[in-house]
Motif scaffolding. Structure first.
Motif, PDB file in Angstrom:
ATOM      1  N   ALA A  24      -1.489  10.612  -7.521  1.00 31.16           N
ATOM      2  CA  ALA A  24      -0.901   9.280  -7.680  1.00 31.16           C
ATOM      3  C   ALA A  24      -1.074   8.777  -9.108  1.00 31.16           C
ATOM      4  CB  ALA A  24      -1.526   8.312  -6.688  1.00 31.16           C
ATOM      5  N   ILE A  25      -2.208   9.066  -9.719  1.00 38.02           N
ATOM      6  CA  ILE A  25      -2.432   8.685 -11.114  1.00 38.02           C
ATOM      7  C   ILE A  25      -1.407   9.369 -12.016  1.00 38.02           C
ATOM      8  CG2 ILE A  25      -4.042   8.812 -13.047  1.00 38.02           C
ATOM      9  CD1 ILE A  25      -4.757   6.722 -10.931  1.00 38.02           C
ATOM     10  N   ASP A  26      -1.119  10.635 -11.748  1.00 38.67           N
ATOM     11  CA  ASP A  26      -0.110  11.352 -12.537  1.00 38.67           C
ATOM     12  C   ASP A  26       1.250  10.671 -12.434  1.00 38.67           C
ATOM     13  OD1 ASP A  26      -1.973  13.212 -13.338  1.00 38.67           O
ATOM     14  OD2 ASP A  26      -1.440  14.682 -11.803  1.00 38.67           O
ATOM     15  N   ALA A  83       0.857  -1.190   0.000  1.00 45.19           N
ATOM     16  CA  ALA A  83       0.000   0.000   0.000  1.00 45.19           C
ATOM     17  C   ALA A  83       0.888   1.233   0.000  1.00 45.19           C
ATOM     18  CB  ALA A  83      -0.902   0.001   1.230  1.00 45.19           C
ATOM     19  N   PRO A  84       0.804   2.085  -1.033  1.00 45.67           N
ATOM     20  CA  PRO A  84       1.611   3.309  -1.056  1.00 45.67           C
ATOM     21  C   PRO A  84       1.017   4.372  -0.129  1.00 45.67           C
ATOM     22  CG  PRO A  84       0.250   3.214  -3.013  1.00 45.67           C
ATOM     23  CD  PRO A  84       0.002   1.940  -2.255  1.00 45.67           C
ATOM     24  N   LEU A 137       0.117  -2.666  -6.395  1.00 46.70           N
ATOM     25  CA  LEU A 137      -0.168  -1.504  -5.567  1.00 46.70           C
ATOM     26  C   LEU A 137      -1.622  -1.555  -5.117  1.00 46.70           C
ATOM     27  CD1 LEU A 137       1.612   1.249  -7.689  1.00 46.70           C
ATOM     28  CD2 LEU A 137       2.484   0.131  -5.627  1.00 46.70           C
ATOM     29  N   MET A 138      -1.847  -1.325  -3.834  1.00 44.99           N
ATOM     30  CA  MET A 138      -3.174  -1.481  -3.245  1.00 44.99           C
ATOM     31  C   MET A 138      -3.825  -0.123  -3.001  1.00 44.99           C
ATOM     32  SD  MET A 138      -4.268  -3.651   0.154  1.00 44.99           S
ATOM     33  CE  MET A 138      -3.231  -2.771   1.306  1.00 44.99           C
ATOM     34  N   ASN A 139      -5.045   0.055  -3.530  1.00 43.02           N
ATOM     35  CA  ASN A 139      -5.905   1.197  -3.192  1.00 43.02           C
ATOM     36  C   ASN A 139      -5.302   2.555  -3.554  1.00 43.02           C
ATOM     37  OD1 ASN A 139      -7.952  -0.433  -2.141  1.00 43.02           O
ATOM     38  ND2 ASN A 139      -7.105  -0.377  -0.076  1.00 43.02           N
ATOM     39  N   ILE A 140      -4.983   2.731  -4.817  1.00 39.92           N
ATOM     40  CA  ILE A 140      -4.624   4.070  -5.292  1.00 39.92           C
ATOM     41  C   ILE A 140      -5.844   4.968  -5.115  1.00 39.92           C
ATOM     42  CG2 ILE A 140      -3.970   5.410  -7.328  1.00 39.92           C
ATOM     43  CD1 ILE A 140      -1.739   3.681  -6.212  1.00 39.92           C
ATOM     44  N   GLY A 154      -7.198  17.149   7.954  1.00 35.42           N
ATOM     45  CA  GLY A 154      -6.955  16.781   6.570  1.00 35.42           C
ATOM     46  C   GLY A 154      -5.745  15.868   6.423  1.00 35.42           C
ATOM     47  N   ASP A 155      -5.838  14.941   5.485  1.00 38.24           N
ATOM     48  CA  ASP A 155      -4.746  14.024   5.165  1.00 38.24           C
ATOM     49  C   ASP A 155      -4.043  14.557   3.916  1.00 38.24           C
ATOM     50  OD1 ASP A 155      -3.070  11.938   4.574  1.00 38.24           O
ATOM     51  OD2 ASP A 155      -4.636  10.427   4.352  1.00 38.24           O
ATOM     52  N   PRO A 156      -2.808  15.025   4.017  1.00 27.88           N
ATOM     53  CA  PRO A 156      -2.127  15.604   2.855  1.00 27.88           C
ATOM     54  C   PRO A 156      -1.926  14.581   1.733  1.00 27.88           C
ATOM     55  CG  PRO A 156      -0.965  16.128   4.896  1.00 27.88           C
ATOM     56  CD  PRO A 156      -1.985  15.083   5.235  1.00 27.88           C
ATOM     57  N   TYR A 157      -1.891  15.072   0.505  1.00 29.37           N
ATOM     58  CA  TYR A 157      -1.674  14.202  -0.642  1.00 29.37           C
ATOM     59  C   TYR A 157      -0.313  13.519  -0.590  1.00 29.37           C
ATOM     60  CZ  TYR A 157      -5.926  15.713  -2.989  1.00 29.37           C
ATOM     61  OH  TYR A 157      -7.242  15.918  -3.324  1.00 29.37           O
ATOM     62  N   VAL A 158       0.655  14.143   0.076  1.00 31.96           N
ATOM     63  CA  VAL A 158       1.999  13.549   0.119  1.00 31.96           C
ATOM     64  C   VAL A 158       2.028  12.236   0.877  1.00 31.96           C
ATOM     65  CG1 VAL A 158       3.217  15.739  -0.165  1.00 31.96           C
ATOM     66  CG2 VAL A 158       2.600  14.953   2.147  1.00 31.96           C
ATOM     67  N   SER A 159       1.010  11.961   1.706  1.00 26.92           N
ATOM     68  CA  SER A 159       0.992  10.674   2.413  1.00 26.92           C
ATOM     69  C   SER A 159       0.855   9.518   1.435  1.00 26.92           C
ATOM     70  CB  SER A 159      -0.134  10.633   3.451  1.00 26.92           C
ATOM     71  OG  SER A 159      -1.410  10.610   2.830  1.00 26.92           O
ATOM     72  N   GLU A 160       0.374   9.794   0.221  1.00 24.50           N
ATOM     73  CA  GLU A 160       0.322   8.769  -0.819  1.00 24.50           C
ATOM     74  C   GLU A 160       1.401   8.969  -1.884  1.00 24.50           C
ATOM     75  OE1 GLU A 160      -3.302   6.630  -2.505  1.00 24.50           O
ATOM     76  OE2 GLU A 160      -3.058   8.265  -3.961  1.00 24.50           O
ATOM     77  N   THR A 161       1.634  10.203  -2.295  1.00 27.80           N
ATOM     78  CA  THR A 161       2.544  10.435  -3.420  1.00 27.80           C
ATOM     79  C   THR A 161       4.004  10.187  -3.060  1.00 27.80           C
ATOM     80  OG1 THR A 161       2.613  12.807  -2.912  1.00 27.80           O
ATOM     81  CG2 THR A 161       0.994  12.063  -4.541  1.00 27.80           C
ATOM     82  N   VAL A 162       4.426  10.524  -1.851  1.00 29.89           N
ATOM     83  CA  VAL A 162       5.829  10.319  -1.472  1.00 29.89           C
ATOM     84  C   VAL A 162       6.185   8.832  -1.431  1.00 29.89           C
ATOM     85  CG1 VAL A 162       7.513  10.579   0.399  1.00 29.89           C
ATOM     86  CG2 VAL A 162       6.133  12.535  -0.319  1.00 29.89           C
ATOM     87  N   PRO A 163       5.413   7.982  -0.737  1.00 31.01           N
ATOM     88  CA  PRO A 163       5.754   6.550  -0.782  1.00 31.01           C
ATOM     89  C   PRO A 163       5.607   5.948  -2.178  1.00 31.01           C
ATOM     90  CG  PRO A 163       3.701   6.900   0.426  1.00 31.01           C
ATOM     91  CD  PRO A 163       4.316   8.247   0.226  1.00 31.01           C
ATOM     92  N   LEU A 164       4.619   6.410  -2.946  1.00 30.56           N
ATOM     93  CA  LEU A 164       4.472   5.880  -4.303  1.00 30.56           C
ATOM     94  C   LEU A 164       5.675   6.252  -5.162  1.00 30.56           C
ATOM     95  CD1 LEU A 164       2.887   4.456  -6.522  1.00 30.56           C
ATOM     96  CD2 LEU A 164       1.640   6.592  -6.909  1.00 30.56           C
ATOM     97  N   ALA A 165       6.129   7.483  -5.058  1.00 32.01           N
ATOM     98  CA  ALA A 165       7.307   7.899  -5.822  1.00 32.01           C
ATOM     99  C   ALA A 165       8.530   7.071  -5.430  1.00 32.01           C
ATOM    100  CB  ALA A 165       7.576   9.390  -5.593  1.00 32.01           C
ATOM    101  N   SER A 166       8.650   6.747  -4.148  1.00 29.07           N
ATOM    102  CA  SER A 166       9.776   5.918  -3.697  1.00 29.07           C
ATOM    103  C   SER A 166       9.700   4.520  -4.292  1.00 29.07           C
ATOM    104  CB  SER A 166       9.787   5.845  -2.167  1.00 29.07           C
ATOM    105  OG  SER A 166       9.960   7.120  -1.596  1.00 29.07           O
TER     106      SER A 166
END
Length: 429
Positions: free
Chosen positions: A240-242, A179-180, A232-235, A204-216
């Motif tokens: 994240a799509i970008d 899960a990213p 990858l689970m639950n994009i 609020g949950d920032p977008y970086v909580s998904e984009t940073v691990p996904l980028a890694s």
């Protein structure tokens, strides 16, 4: 019971197109199609015959690539038996359970969960012991015991540990699900940051909580040849799509049905479905997820069933575990949202709900053929009604909000089929 259904819509498999057909059924099994079904029915006086409604659809069963079952035997929100009844009523013939449970599924003996045929139950084995991301579980033993793949909790592994997992040969014999999501970057938020979270005063949950691990993860994959093994689970976000679009080779990825159906500006403060993981995004996130799924950048829709009992559901929103529950609302709600409103074809929806998830799990795609009992009959205009199944108290949609019903399926005995009154009269005559 032998039954001939005439003039229904038939979708047999991923390489077939939707067509009008006759189908002969004996008990739960499909016997013949088209002209052969008519001939066999005419030669057998025991066959009951029914002119199907023109909108009725017969298609392969649906597949759920990942959901949760905490206590299969004594669960107050869900047991293995209640989950099987729920899935059969919803037309889900295959379900894969994540390793998180009261007794974490990190040992081979904890994978001995089965349903009666024709339902199929798969288990993801734990990547690490107790899901703590410190020590690897016995991967080879888990896979030999029947694990469909290896998975971790709803958070990203330390990159060093993920790299080791990708390089281990025994892990590469089956899918590896991650899960990213980085809880440390969410700052305790449970709604994606934006106007809705600000308006309600919720963190609020920032977008970086998904984009940073996904980028890694994507950066790691660019240095290895192991993209095919990773899932990858639950994009959940447009950002994240970008990132997936920019990746040279993107791994297979899933999306929750709830994130496809709604967004945080559509829910009122008292609605169910605010507290989910990953956090529910805005309208742009939902639009990007739908488009990515339709184009094949995302391959599988997951139910991501996370049942809560009534006692836990009554806790304040920020104190309960995240998740929504229930299988029966998935097909009717997505049919309305994606086919009726967004113009998807039936084949596109089945690619997202059945054949794509099967490929995600590495199993054969569902097809209808003689002798098969893994089929469903769906009426998109039938008034919806929940059938006895799950005990979960966190189903997010009331029956009044839905249209469409799985009215029969080969996953159940014929007496459980919810057919129209005219057909019930024929059955009882």
């Amino acid at each position: 019971m032998k039954l001939l259904l005439r003039d229904l819509q038939l979708l047999q498999g991923p390489d077939s197109s939707l067509r009008c057909s006759s189908v002969l059924i004996k008990d739960r099994q499909l016997i013949a199609f088209d002209h052969e079904a008519e001939v066999l029915a005419e030669a057998d006086p025991e066959v009951l015959q029914k002119q199907a409604q023109s909108q009725w659809l017969m298609a392969p069963v649906l597949v759920d690539p990942h959901s949760t079952l905490e206590d299969p035997e004594l669960g107050s929100a869900e047991t293995l038996a209640s989950l099987g009844i729920e899935c059969a009523a919803a037309g889900y013939g295959s379900v894969a359970l994540l390793p998180q449970a009261r007794c974490w599924r990190d040992r081979p003996e904890q994978l001995k969960l089965k349903w009666p045929d024709p339902l199929q139950l798969h288990c993801w084995g734990a990547l690490s012991v107790a899901g703590e991301a410190k020590q690897f579980a016995p991967h080879a033993d888990l896979l030999q015991a029947g694990a469909i793949g290896l998975a971790e909790a709803n958070a990203i592994l330390p990159i060093a540990l993920l790299e080791r997992a990708l390089l281990l040969g025994e892990a590469l014999q089956a899918p590896l699900l991650v899960a990213p999501r980085d809880p440390a970057l969410s700052h305790g938020g449970f709604v994606r940051e934006g106007v809705a979270a600000l308006r309600l005063g919720w963190p609020g949950d920032p977008y970086v909580s998904e984009t940073v691990p996904l980028a890694s993860v994507l950066a790691l994959l660019s240095t290895t040849a192991q993209v095919a093994a990773l899932r990858l689970m639950n994009i959940s976000t447009a950002a994240a799509i970008d990132l997936l679009q920019q990746a040279k080779t993107a791994p297979k990825a899933s999306v929750s049905w709830w994130h496809l159906l709604t967004h945080n500006a559509l829910l009122d403060p008292l609605s169910e479905g605010w507290r989910v993981q990953p956090s529910l995004g805005g309208a742009n996130d939902r639009s990007s997820l739908r488009e990515a799924l339709r184009r094949g950048l995302l391959q599988a829709v997951a139910v991501n069933h996370c049942p809560l009992d009534l006692e836990e559901q009554l806790l304040p929103l920020d104190q309960r575990r995240p998740g929504v529950a229930g299988y029966q609302a998935v097909l009717p709600s997505l049919w309305q949202a994606l086919i009726t409103e967004a113009g998807w074809s039936v084949t596109e929806l089945w690619q997202a709900l059945s054949w794509g998830p099967a490929a995600f799990l590495g199993i054969e795609p569902e097809t209808l053929k003689s002798g098969c009992s893994r089929w469903l009959l769906f009426d998109p205009t039938h008034p919806f009604q929940y059938q006895p199944g799950s005990f979960a108290a966190n189903c997010p949609l009331p029956a009044a909000a839905l249209v469409g019903q799985v009215i029969a399926t080969g996953l159940q005995l014929p007496e459980a089929w919810r057919l129209d009154p005219g057909l019930r009269e024929i059955q009882n005559s």
